[in-house]
Design an enzyme around this catalytic site. Structure first.
Site, mmCIF file in Angstrom:
data_model
loop_
_atom_site.group_PDB
_atom_site.id
_atom_site.type_symbol
_atom_site.label_atom_id
_atom_site.label_comp_id
_atom_site.label_asym_id
_atom_site.label_seq_id
_atom_site.Cartn_x
_atom_site.Cartn_y
_atom_site.Cartn_z
ATOM 1 N N HIS A 1 0.834 -1.205 0.000
ATOM 2 C CA HIS A 1 0.000 0.000 0.000
ATOM 3 C C HIS A 1 0.870 1.257 0.000
ATOM 4 O O HIS A 1 1.515 1.571 1.003
ATOM 5 C CB HIS A 1 -0.924 0.018 1.222
ATOM 6 N N HIS B 1 1.217 5.511 -1.803
ATOM 7 C CA HIS B 1 0.645 6.648 -2.535
ATOM 8 C C HIS B 1 1.812 7.444 -3.117
ATOM 9 O O HIS B 1 2.195 8.490 -2.582
ATOM 10 C CB HIS B 1 -0.162 7.564 -1.606
ATOM 11 N N GLU C 1 -8.317 4.603 -7.947
ATOM 12 C CA GLU C 1 -9.123 4.956 -6.782
ATOM 13 C C GLU C 1 -10.345 5.783 -7.161
ATOM 14 O O GLU C 1 -10.267 6.689 -7.990
ATOM 15 C CB GLU C 1 -8.280 5.750 -5.782
ATOM 16 N N HIS D 1 -9.358 2.243 2.521
ATOM 17 C CA HIS D 1 -8.998 2.718 3.858
ATOM 18 C C HIS D 1 -10.198 2.500 4.780
ATOM 19 O O HIS D 1 -11.333 2.764 4.400
ATOM 20 C CB HIS D 1 -8.653 4.203 3.821
ATOM 21 N N GLU E 1 -9.359 4.458 10.107
ATOM 22 C CA GLU E 1 -8.010 4.968 10.350
ATOM 23 C C GLU E 1 -7.953 5.854 11.590
ATOM 24 O O GLU E 1 -6.928 5.894 12.273
ATOM 25 C CB GLU E 1 -7.531 5.746 9.122
ATOM 26 N N ASP F 1 2.508 2.984 3.487
ATOM 27 C CA ASP F 1 1.639 4.075 3.067
ATOM 28 C C ASP F 1 2.472 4.996 2.178
ATOM 29 O O ASP F 1 3.505 4.590 1.671
ATOM 30 C CB ASP F 1 1.050 4.810 4.276
#
Length: 404
Positions: free
Chosen positions: A59, A61, A139, A204, A207, A306
């Site tokens: 995972h 970004h 996404e 997600h 969180e 992340d």
């Protein structure tokens, strides 16, 4: 065909996790593992050498990789507001060198594959010509029903464009941002695509405590956030209903710090996965996932970095070291083995990849490195690897040595 020999071979099969002074024979795939395999000369990797499956960062970004000191840490809502304010500027600043540096950081730390969350599609041109394997998660995000069709059409265009590049190292997936940020109508549409085309998914989930209060009671910091930014006065879905939408898919739920017992049980019931991002959770001050509880629910968990929107590094060895030190209730020796499984075989399962363990017919995705000294107590090998490794000496992907 190549045969490597190491002092310690970690297979991450169900049994025989550690082989001493063993060999691995492979071409694009693993052929044999063991001793005196054939007449092919073995390349010895050196004193105190370790040979194991390459790591998988499931995972990321990378769109936010230009962030260094721009975004605000210490509080989830404060951070989220800074992301919204600086998002486009950070995307623009992440040019070809930015992506190249991110890929180099991952491969030097032994990562052979990663899951990339893409909200814009701007990263696609940079990720189709790099040496690592990638699962590219298109996404969907948007809770306003007035623009749902526009958002869906944009998502479809990005999805179809990314599918053009599919090959043995590039596959597409789908990401629903979160239960609080996507309208249920959009959720249903994209999940239906994932089911029909058998795509892996990520989302997600739980969180922050702000998300917990909003989804349960329509209260808390998210109430003001949604009213000010999106003219939304109440949540659109309940957490259990959200999880159940992913039944019959291969879905990883990211974070889950504030997931309750019923939600974890439901994730287990639908055979979902969980990805733990400890440094991100610490920097945003959201809490710590109870890994023992997750394990007891028979949920396979992975560990991921992340993105640099909420981390300073994409190095998985640093990430699992952080997890090892944060999980103070768990015995470090046994946790270390679980954490290495989390970034190999468990992560491979979550992304639908044919790697993550050293056994015949698996992709020959391997790493090798050396420990500073011999490990006399073999039960401590996993722990010593996490404590003493940051980068690797060799990385093989599909049997091909990758230039580090």
């Amino acid at each position: 065909m190549l045969k490597l020999k190491a002092d310690y071979v970690l297979t991450f099969k169900e049994k025989s996790d550690i082989l001493l002074n063993a060999e691995v024979l492979f071409d694009k795939k693993i052929i044999k593992v063991g001793y005196n395999l054939d007449e092919t000369p073995a390349v010895y990797l050196g004193k105190n050498s370790v040979l194991m499956p390459a790591l998988i960062n499931n995972h990321t970004h990378l769109e936010f990789s230009s962030n260094k000191t721009t975004l605000k840490y210490g509080d989830f809502i404060t951070w989220l507001n800074s992301v919204i304010q600086n998002r486009e500027n950070l995307f623009t600043k992440c040019n070809s060198k930015c992506y190249k540096d991110s890929i180099n950081e991952m491969k030097k730390s032994g990562i052979c594959a990663f899951g990339e969350i893409s909200s814009s599609g701007n990263d696609l041109k940079y990720l189709t010509k790099q040496p690592l394997k990638v699962v590219y998660f298109n996404e969907i995000i948007g809770s306003n029903p007035a623009v749902a069709d526009i958002l869906y059409q944009d998502f479809l265009a990005r999805l179809e464009n990314s599918k053009k590049y599919e090959n043995e190292k590039f596959k597409t997936g789908i990401s629903i941002h979160s239960p609080y940020s996507v309208h249920p109508v959009l959720m249903d549409k994209v999940i239906d695509i994932a089911k029909k085309e058998e795509m892996v998914m990520q989302t997600h989930f739980m969180e922050s405590n702000a998300e917990r209060l909003w989804l349960d009671q329509g209260k808390g910091e998210f109430k003001l956030f949604f009213e000010q930014n999106f003219k939304l006065s109440h949540p659109l879905i309940k957490p259990i209903e959200f999880i159940q939408k992913f039944k019959d898919t291969k879905t990883t739920f990211i974070h889950c710090v504030h997931a309750n017992e019923k939600e974890l049980e439901e994730i287990s019931n639908i055979k979902g996965f969980i990805s733990h991002c400890p440094i991100s959770n610490r920097l945003l001050n959201t809490g710590l996932l109870n890994l023992e509880n997750v394990k007891n629910k028979l949920i396979d968990y992975s560990v991921a970095t992340d993105g640099k929107s909420s981390n300073y590094s994409l190095n998985l060895f640093k990430e699992i070291r952080a997890a090892l030190l944060m999980q103070v209730e768990l015995h470090p020796k046994y946790l270390a083995k679980d954490l290495l499984k989390a970034v190999t075989i468990n992560a491979a399962k979550s992304l639908g990849l044919n790697n993550g363990s050293i056994e015949p017919t698996k992709d020959a995705d391997l790493i090798s490195f050396k420990l500073p000294e011999k490990v006399n107590d073999i039960d401590n090998l996993f722990l010593q690897i996490i404590l003493h490794t940051n980068e690797v000496d060799y990385l093989y992907i599909n049997g091909e040595e990758i230039n580090l």
